[in-house]
Write an enzyme that holds these catalytic residues in place. Structure first.
Site, PDB file in Angstrom:
ATOM      1  N   GLY A 142       0.836  -1.198   0.000  1.00 16.52           N
ATOM      2  CA  GLY A 142       0.000   0.000   0.000  1.00 16.52           C
ATOM      3  C   GLY A 142       0.865   1.240   0.000  1.00 16.52           C
ATOM      4  CB  CYS A 143       0.166   4.624   1.300  1.00 10.16           C
ATOM      5  SG  CYS A 143       1.002   6.196   1.552  1.00 10.16           S
ATOM      6  CG  PHE A 144       5.927   5.003  -0.666  1.00 11.22           C
ATOM      7  CD1 PHE A 144       5.320   6.214  -0.430  1.00 11.22           C
ATOM      8  CD2 PHE A 144       6.618   4.844  -1.862  1.00 11.22           C
ATOM      9  CE1 PHE A 144       5.391   7.257  -1.344  1.00 11.22           C
ATOM     10  CE2 PHE A 144       6.708   5.880  -2.785  1.00 11.22           C
ATOM     11  CZ  PHE A 144       6.085   7.084  -2.526  1.00 11.22           C
ATOM     12  CD1 TRP A 145       4.814   8.806   1.889  1.00  5.85           C
ATOM     13  CD2 TRP A 145       2.752   9.619   2.099  1.00  5.85           C
ATOM     14  NE1 TRP A 145       4.652   9.771   0.931  1.00  5.85           N
ATOM     15  CE2 TRP A 145       3.393  10.296   1.034  1.00  5.85           C
ATOM     16  CE3 TRP A 145       1.447   9.969   2.410  1.00  5.85           C
ATOM     17  CZ2 TRP A 145       2.763  11.293   0.292  1.00  5.85           C
ATOM     18  CZ3 TRP A 145       0.828  10.967   1.668  1.00  5.85           C
ATOM     19  CH2 TRP A 145       1.482  11.615   0.630  1.00  5.85           C
TER      20      TRP A 145
END
Length: 179
Positions: free
Chosen positions: A12-15
């Site tokens: 998913g979102c790398f953040w």
């Protein structure tokens, strides 16, 4: 001398993934990046349009004498839903797929074992769809994506998605956190 190894993970979102791994004892650094696609040196905008084949990934550099690759993967599977194809929550597209990019055959073997264990234990009501692929076409993301959550706590996405995910992660993995 540290026993430095690398894990490259898409969930998913790398953040979200990067922030969690940067808080774990034994992790030297975690970086947002792109991997698995065909476009050389992709930009965030190109990856987001879904045509590059790249996934948002996190490169975790860790001291294997302090934390094992297996432990890294156990955290990874707790940070996202590995049963969703090409999405995590409201983030939809192939760039948000669940994938483990292995660096050597031992990592591949460990990843396969953990997925088999997850399936046997029936942790999820649906089958795990996490792909296991040899690392290819890795590119570090733009500087503004690095350590994004800690630099942008006021960001709406960070407040609504990243912060709750990190709070849950820190509660579950309190024993692994840096002091």
């Amino acid at each position: 001398m540290a026993n430095i190894q690398h894990a490259t993970l898409a969930g998913g979102c790398f953040w979200c993934i990067e922030s969690a791994f940067n808080s774990i004892e034994g992790v030297i650094s975690a970086f947002s990046a792109y991997a698995g696609g065909q476009t050389a040196n992709p930009t965030y905008e190109q990856v987001c349009d879904g045509t590059t084949g790249h996934a948002e990934v996190v490169r975790v550099n860790f001291d294997a004498d302090k934390i094992s690759y297996r432990d890294i993967l156990e955290v990874f599977f707790a940070l996202h839903n590995p049963t969703q194809i090409n999405r995590q929550g409201n983030d939809i597209g192939t760039q948000y797929r669940s994938e483990i990019f292995f660096h050597d055959n031992e990592q591949k073997k460990v990843a396969e074992q953990i997925i088999d264990e997850i399936e046997l234990e029936e942790i999820w009501s649906s089958p795990v769809v996490t792909e296991i692929t040899a690392l290819n076409n890795y590119y570090q993301a733009e500087d503004y994506h690095q350590d994004y959550f800690s630099k942008n706590p006021q960001n709406q996405y960070c407040n609504m998605v990243v912060a709750p995910k990190l709070a849950k992660f820190k509660k579950k993995f309190a024993s692994l956190l840096k002091s």
